[in-house]
Design a protein around this motif. Structure first.
Motif, PDB file in Angstrom:
ATOM      1  N   GLU A  40       1.626  -1.134  16.316  1.00  0.00           N
ATOM      2  CA  GLU A  40       2.101   0.207  15.993  1.00  0.00           C
ATOM      3  C   GLU A  40       1.611   0.703  14.638  1.00  0.00           C
ATOM      4  OE1 GLU A  40       6.314   0.913  17.731  1.00  0.00           O
ATOM      5  OE2 GLU A  40       6.327  -1.162  16.992  1.00  0.00           O
ATOM      6  N   LEU A  41       0.866  -0.131  13.918  1.00  0.00           N
ATOM      7  CA  LEU A  41       0.374   0.253  12.604  1.00  0.00           C
ATOM      8  C   LEU A  41      -1.149   0.282  12.580  1.00  0.00           C
ATOM      9  CD1 LEU A  41       2.694  -1.770  10.173  1.00  0.00           C
ATOM     10  CD2 LEU A  41       3.001   0.545  11.066  1.00  0.00           C
ATOM     11  N   SER A  42      -1.693   1.023  11.626  1.00  0.00           N
ATOM     12  CA  SER A  42      -3.139   1.048  11.431  1.00  0.00           C
ATOM     13  C   SER A  42      -3.583  -0.233  10.730  1.00  0.00           C
ATOM     14  CB  SER A  42      -3.522   2.253  10.575  1.00  0.00           C
ATOM     15  OG  SER A  42      -3.069   2.065   9.235  1.00  0.00           O
ATOM     16  N   GLY A  43      -4.899  -0.450  10.677  1.00  0.00           N
ATOM     17  CA  GLY A  43      -5.418  -1.631  10.002  1.00  0.00           C
ATOM     18  C   GLY A  43      -5.055  -1.672   8.529  1.00  0.00           C
ATOM     19  N   GLY A  44      -5.116  -0.528   7.864  1.00  0.00           N
ATOM     20  CA  GLY A  44      -4.751  -0.474   6.451  1.00  0.00           C
ATOM     21  C   GLY A  44      -3.282  -0.762   6.211  1.00  0.00           C
ATOM     22  N   GLU A  45      -2.426  -0.228   7.075  1.00  0.00           N
ATOM     23  CA  GLU A  45      -0.988  -0.495   6.945  1.00  0.00           C
ATOM     24  C   GLU A  45      -0.688  -1.970   7.197  1.00  0.00           C
ATOM     25  OE1 GLU A  45       0.411   3.971   8.446  1.00  0.00           O
ATOM     26  OE2 GLU A  45       0.289   2.301   9.868  1.00  0.00           O
ATOM     27  N   LEU A  46      -1.351  -2.540   8.189  1.00  0.00           N
ATOM     28  CA  LEU A  46      -1.129  -3.948   8.511  1.00  0.00           C
ATOM     29  C   LEU A  46      -1.634  -4.855   7.385  1.00  0.00           C
ATOM     30  CD1 LEU A  46       0.055  -5.609  10.798  1.00  0.00           C
ATOM     31  CD2 LEU A  46      -2.212  -5.687  11.847  1.00  0.00           C
ATOM     32  N   GLN A  47      -2.744  -4.490   6.767  1.00  0.00           N
ATOM     33  CA  GLN A  47      -3.258  -5.291   5.653  1.00  0.00           C
ATOM     34  C   GLN A  47      -2.282  -5.298   4.481  1.00  0.00           C
ATOM     35  OE1 GLN A  47      -4.859  -7.831   5.036  1.00  0.00           O
ATOM     36  NE2 GLN A  47      -7.016  -7.241   4.829  1.00  0.00           N
ATOM     37  N   ARG A  48      -1.579  -4.198   4.279  1.00  0.00           N
ATOM     38  CA  ARG A  48      -0.579  -4.152   3.211  1.00  0.00           C
ATOM     39  C   ARG A  48       0.518  -5.200   3.460  1.00  0.00           C
ATOM     40  NH1 ARG A  48      -0.831   1.234   0.560  1.00  0.00           N
ATOM     41  NH2 ARG A  48      -2.554   2.363   1.557  1.00  0.00           N
ATOM     42  N   PHE A  49       0.908  -5.385   4.711  1.00  0.00           N
ATOM     43  CA  PHE A  49       1.905  -6.406   5.037  1.00  0.00           C
ATOM     44  C   PHE A  49       1.359  -7.799   4.736  1.00  0.00           C
ATOM     45  CE2 PHE A  49       4.284  -3.177   7.293  1.00  0.00           C
ATOM     46  CZ  PHE A  49       5.587  -3.628   7.214  1.00  0.00           C
ATOM     47  N   CYS A  50       0.110  -8.033   5.088  1.00  0.00           N
ATOM     48  CA  CYS A  50      -0.475  -9.359   4.859  1.00  0.00           C
ATOM     49  C   CYS A  50      -0.581  -9.661   3.371  1.00  0.00           C
ATOM     50  CB  CYS A  50      -1.840  -9.462   5.529  1.00  0.00           C
ATOM     51  SG  CYS A  50      -1.748  -9.450   7.334  1.00  0.00           S
ATOM     52  N   ILE A  51      -0.890  -8.640   2.576  1.00  0.00           N
ATOM     53  CA  ILE A  51      -0.940  -8.825   1.124  1.00  0.00           C
ATOM     54  C   ILE A  51       0.454  -9.127   0.588  1.00  0.00           C
ATOM     55  CG2 ILE A  51      -1.358  -7.641  -1.058  1.00  0.00           C
ATOM     56  CD1 ILE A  51      -3.620  -6.113   0.410  1.00  0.00           C
ATOM     57  N   ALA A  52       1.444  -8.369   1.039  1.00  0.00           N
ATOM     58  CA  ALA A  52       2.818  -8.602   0.590  1.00  0.00           C
ATOM     59  C   ALA A  52       3.283 -10.014   0.956  1.00  0.00           C
ATOM     60  CB  ALA A  52       3.749  -7.558   1.192  1.00  0.00           C
ATOM     61  N   THR A 111      -7.533   3.857   0.608  1.00  0.00           N
ATOM     62  CA  THR A 111      -6.712   2.657   0.796  1.00  0.00           C
ATOM     63  C   THR A 111      -7.267   1.501  -0.013  1.00  0.00           C
ATOM     64  OG1 THR A 111      -6.130   3.389   3.028  1.00  0.00           O
ATOM     65  CG2 THR A 111      -5.749   1.072   2.499  1.00  0.00           C
ATOM     66  N   GLN A 112      -8.585   1.351  -0.067  1.00  0.00           N
ATOM     67  CA  GLN A 112      -9.189   0.305  -0.889  1.00  0.00           C
ATOM     68  C   GLN A 112      -8.748   0.421  -2.338  1.00  0.00           C
ATOM     69  OE1 GLN A 112     -13.415  -0.447  -0.609  1.00  0.00           O
ATOM     70  NE2 GLN A 112     -13.499   0.359   1.472  1.00  0.00           N
ATOM     71  N   ALA A 113      -8.843   1.621  -2.884  1.00  0.00           N
ATOM     72  CA  ALA A 113      -8.478   1.837  -4.284  1.00  0.00           C
ATOM     73  C   ALA A 113      -7.006   1.530  -4.526  1.00  0.00           C
ATOM     74  CB  ALA A 113      -8.792   3.274  -4.688  1.00  0.00           C
ATOM     75  N   GLN A 114      -6.143   1.973  -3.621  1.00  0.00           N
ATOM     76  CA  GLN A 114      -4.709   1.719  -3.779  1.00  0.00           C
ATOM     77  C   GLN A 114      -4.404   0.225  -3.782  1.00  0.00           C
ATOM     78  OE1 GLN A 114      -3.217   3.969  -0.433  1.00  0.00           O
ATOM     79  NE2 GLN A 114      -2.923   5.830  -1.647  1.00  0.00           N
ATOM     80  N   ILE A 115      -5.020  -0.497  -2.843  1.00  0.00           N
ATOM     81  CA  ILE A 115      -4.752  -1.920  -2.722  1.00  0.00           C
ATOM     82  C   ILE A 115      -5.267  -2.680  -3.935  1.00  0.00           C
ATOM     83  CG2 ILE A 115      -5.502  -3.978  -1.451  1.00  0.00           C
ATOM     84  CD1 ILE A 115      -5.014  -2.449   1.126  1.00  0.00           C
ATOM     85  N   TRP A 116      -6.483  -2.382  -4.382  1.00  0.00           N
ATOM     86  CA  TRP A 116      -7.028  -3.120  -5.531  1.00  0.00           C
ATOM     87  C   TRP A 116      -6.295  -2.784  -6.820  1.00  0.00           C
ATOM     88  CZ3 TRP A 116      -9.059  -7.445  -4.907  1.00  0.00           C
ATOM     89  CH2 TRP A 116      -9.913  -7.709  -3.832  1.00  0.00           C
ATOM     90  N   ASN A 117      -5.918  -1.527  -7.009  1.00  0.00           N
ATOM     91  CA  ASN A 117      -5.150  -1.173  -8.204  1.00  0.00           C
ATOM     92  C   ASN A 117      -3.836  -1.944  -8.242  1.00  0.00           C
ATOM     93  OD1 ASN A 117      -7.057   0.606  -9.192  1.00  0.00           O
ATOM     94  ND2 ASN A 117      -6.147   2.403  -8.196  1.00  0.00           N
ATOM     95  N   PHE A 118      -3.176  -2.032  -7.092  1.00  0.00           N
ATOM     96  CA  PHE A 118      -1.925  -2.785  -7.049  1.00  0.00           C
ATOM     97  C   PHE A 118      -2.157  -4.270  -7.317  1.00  0.00           C
ATOM     98  CE2 PHE A 118       0.827  -5.628  -4.670  1.00  0.00           C
ATOM     99  CZ  PHE A 118       2.056  -5.324  -5.234  1.00  0.00           C
TER     100      PHE A 118
END
Length: 203
Positions: free
Chosen positions: A124-136, A159-166
């Motif tokens: 039910e999620l996009s690849g970017g949303e799912l990757q955020r879960f895996c990072i968490a 999404t790349q920029a958001q994830i790397w900044n975090f």
């Protein structure tokens, strides 16, 4: 804290060695880039460092103690390139997060994970949303080293920029050592303190 590989040797089946006599050290707060063409053992090295594979020669040490001796959640966590392949499709994502142990709520906020997503399933999620879960999931309180294997290759630039900044802010705040695997020299130059070219280490 130090993550070390001493004289690592590994091959798949009867094939040629992927790694032979390989030595590597990553210290807390360090951000090391790992680059090489496909087939040079980048993902294999990450799997060895995170305990998914057992070296046929040499050993992996965390502050001088074999990684295999650590109990409970592993202090070395790996984030994979394809998040859809490393989550249970039949498990709600809230339960997926729980696999990583105790997690600070600010991590969910920092990664932009919406509370309503916790009851959803991976499809039910996009690849970017799912990757955020895996990072968490990989950022539980026990994590001391993070191995990021091409984690943003399949994502859009925002999404790349958001994830790397975090990730850069989070790892710096918690003194987490970061190993970044990428085919992009510009990305590694921007976020890493040093870069290792695995083509120069291959037997």
């Amino acid at each position: 804290m130090t993550l070390s590989a001493e004289n690592l040797g590994f091959r798949y089946g009867d094939g040629s060695p992927i790694l032979s006599g390989f030595n590597f050290t990553l210290i807390s707060q360090e951000r090391v880039g790992l680059m090489a063409p496909s087939g040079f053992g980048k993902t294999t090295l990450c799997k060895l460092l995170a305990g998914y594979l057992v070296p046929q020669e040499g050993r992996i040490l965390l502050d001088g103690v074999p990684l295999s001796q650590y109990k409970g959640p592993c202090p070395v966590q790996m984030i994979w390139q394809h998040p859809e392949l490393v989550v249970n499709p039949r498990m709600p994502l809230g339960r997926t997060l729980a696999e990583g142990g105790k997690l600070d709520a600010r991590i969910l906020t920092g990664l932009g994970i919406q509370p309503s997503w916790l009851s959803r399933y991976p499809r039910e999620l996009s690849g970017g949303e799912l990757q955020r879960f895996c990072i968490a999931r990989a950022l539980g309180s026990q994590t001391r080293f993070l191995l990021a294997d091409e984690i943003s290759t399949m994502l859009d630039l925002i999404t790349q920029a958001q994830i790397w900044n975090f990730l850069l802010a989070e790892t710096a705040a918690r003194n987490i050592g970061l190993l970044v695997v990428s085919h992009s020299p510009s990305l590694l130059d921007q976020i890493c303190t040093r870069t290792l070219d695995l083509t120069k280490k291959r037997p």
